[in-house]
Motif scaffolding. Structure first.
Motif, PDB file in Angstrom:
ATOM      1  N   LEU A  40       0.866  -1.183   0.000  1.00 29.28           N
ATOM      2  CA  LEU A  40       0.000   0.000   0.000  1.00 29.28           C
ATOM      3  C   LEU A  40       0.898   1.227   0.000  1.00 29.28           C
ATOM      4  O   LEU A  40       1.707   1.404   0.913  1.00 29.28           O
ATOM      5  CB  LEU A  40      -0.899   0.008   1.243  1.00 29.28           C
ATOM      6  CG  LEU A  40      -1.943  -1.089   1.329  1.00 29.28           C
ATOM      7  CD1 LEU A  40      -2.643  -1.045   2.678  1.00 29.28           C
ATOM      8  CD2 LEU A  40      -2.953  -0.962   0.203  1.00 29.28           C
ATOM      9  N   GLN A  41       0.764   2.053  -1.025  1.00 27.91           N
ATOM     10  CA  GLN A  41       1.597   3.248  -1.130  1.00 27.91           C
ATOM     11  C   GLN A  41       0.807   4.454  -0.637  1.00 27.91           C
ATOM     12  O   GLN A  41      -0.205   4.827  -1.219  1.00 27.91           O
ATOM     13  CB  GLN A  41       2.073   3.434  -2.569  1.00 27.91           C
ATOM     14  CG  GLN A  41       3.003   2.308  -2.997  1.00 27.91           C
ATOM     15  CD  GLN A  41       3.608   2.519  -4.357  1.00 27.91           C
ATOM     16  OE1 GLN A  41       2.916   2.797  -5.315  1.00 27.91           O
ATOM     17  NE2 GLN A  41       4.925   2.389  -4.431  1.00 27.91           N
ATOM     18  N   PHE A  42       1.299   5.057   0.445  1.00 25.30           N
ATOM     19  CA  PHE A  42       0.580   6.136   1.121  1.00 25.30           C
ATOM     20  C   PHE A  42       0.723   7.496   0.457  1.00 25.30           C
ATOM     21  O   PHE A  42      -0.141   8.343   0.610  1.00 25.30           O
ATOM     22  CB  PHE A  42       1.036   6.236   2.586  1.00 25.30           C
ATOM     23  CG  PHE A  42       0.297   5.296   3.490  1.00 25.30           C
ATOM     24  CD1 PHE A  42      -0.653   5.765   4.370  1.00 25.30           C
ATOM     25  CD2 PHE A  42       0.549   3.935   3.443  1.00 25.30           C
ATOM     26  CE1 PHE A  42      -1.348   4.893   5.193  1.00 25.30           C
ATOM     27  CE2 PHE A  42      -0.132   3.058   4.265  1.00 25.30           C
ATOM     28  CZ  PHE A  42      -1.080   3.535   5.144  1.00 25.30           C
ATOM     29  N   ILE A  43       1.798   7.756  -0.246  1.00 27.60           N
ATOM     30  CA  ILE A  43       2.026   9.067  -0.849  1.00 27.60           C
ATOM     31  C   ILE A  43       1.966   9.007  -2.369  1.00 27.60           C
ATOM     32  O   ILE A  43       1.338   9.846  -3.009  1.00 27.60           O
ATOM     33  CB  ILE A  43       3.386   9.664  -0.392  1.00 27.60           C
ATOM     34  CG1 ILE A  43       3.448   9.764   1.132  1.00 27.60           C
ATOM     35  CG2 ILE A  43       3.632  11.012  -1.055  1.00 27.60           C
ATOM     36  CD1 ILE A  43       2.476  10.729   1.781  1.00 27.60           C
ATOM     37  N   LYS A  44       2.622   8.017  -2.957  1.00 29.89           N
ATOM     38  CA  LYS A  44       2.686   7.931  -4.409  1.00 29.89           C
ATOM     39  C   LYS A  44       1.299   7.797  -5.009  1.00 29.89           C
ATOM     40  O   LYS A  44       0.459   7.062  -4.522  1.00 29.89           O
ATOM     41  CB  LYS A  44       3.548   6.744  -4.842  1.00 29.89           C
ATOM     42  CG  LYS A  44       5.009   6.960  -4.583  1.00 29.89           C
ATOM     43  CD  LYS A  44       5.838   5.789  -5.072  1.00 29.89           C
ATOM     44  CE  LYS A  44       7.293   6.054  -4.791  1.00 29.89           C
ATOM     45  NZ  LYS A  44       7.926   4.979  -4.054  1.00 29.89           N
TER      46      LYS A  44
END
Length: 178
Positions: A40-44
Motif C-alpha cells: 500500500l503506497q501512502f504518498i505515491k
C-alpha cells in the motif's frame, strides 16, 4: 529441523534513496517463496511507476495499491486536505488488510512520511503494528520514523545519503526513480 515463522516488523527510513526499493526487493523475494504480498503506497499516486507495471505481471499473489495524491511539496489548505483524505483511506485499508491476515507480507510504503506530515495519527499506526498476526511480516518505509515505531520494530535500517544525482542536476531516471 522445523522452520518457525515469526512475523517481523521492519522499518526502512532515512534521508537516502532506497527505502521503497529495499521493501520491494523484499516483496519480490517473498513472492518468489510463494508468499502473498500486499503493498500500500501512502504518498505515491498519479504516476505509472515501473513497480506498478511489474506488480501487474506478477499475478494475484503480488498486489500493489497506489493510494496517495503524489508528492507533498509546499501544499497548504485544500491541497493538504486531499493528501490527508487519501492517507486516511490508505490507513483504513492497511488496518483491514493486517487484521484480515490474508497476506504473508504487507508493506506500508511511505507511511512514515504520512505520519510526519500529520496525515495519519501515530496511535492508529501503532495499533496496526500491534494488531499484526504473529506470522505476518510488516514493513514500514519513509523518512522521519517515529521513536514509538522504532521501539515496536524488529529491524530498523536507516538509508543515509552520501551522494545523489539530483545534486548534479540529473533528473529522475526511468527504471531507477520511477
Amino acid at each position: 529441523m522445523a522452520k518457525e515463522t515469526k512475523g517481523l516488523v521492519l522499518v526502512f527510513t532515512g534521508n537516502g534513496k532506497g527505502k521503497t526499493t529495499a521493501a520491494l526487493g523484499m516483496a519480490l523475494r517473498a513472492w518468489g517463496q510463494e508468499m502473498k504480498v500486499l503493498v500500500l503506497q501512502f504518498i505515491k499516486g498519479g504516476w505509472k511507476y515501473g513497480e506498478l507495471i511489474a506488480a501487474e505481471k506478477l499475478g494475484p499473489n503480488f498486489e500493489m495499491r497506489q493510494m496517495g495524491e503524489g508528492f507533498i511539496k509546499d501544499t497548504g489548505g485544500n491541497g493538504l486536505e486531499a493528501h490527508r483524505a487519501a492517507a486516511q483511506k490508505a490507513l483504513v485499508q492497511a488496518a483491514q488488510a493486517v487484521r484480515a491476515g490474508e497476506h504473508d507480507l504487507v508493506i506500508l510504503d511511505e507511511i512514515n512520511y504520512a505520519l510526519s506530515y500529520g496525515l495519519v495519527d501515530l496511535k492508529d499506526v501503532l495499533e496496526i503494528i500491534k494488531s499484526k498476526p504473529p506470522e505476518m511480516h510488516l514493513v514500514l518505509t519513509g523518512r522521519n520514523v517515529a521513536d514509538e515505531v522504532v521501539e515496536l520494530a524488529d529491524l530498523v535500517t536507516e538509508m543515509r545519503e552520501i551522494k545523489h544525482p539530483f545534486a548534479a542536476g540529473i533528473p529522475a531516471q526511468k527504471g531507477i526513480e520511477f
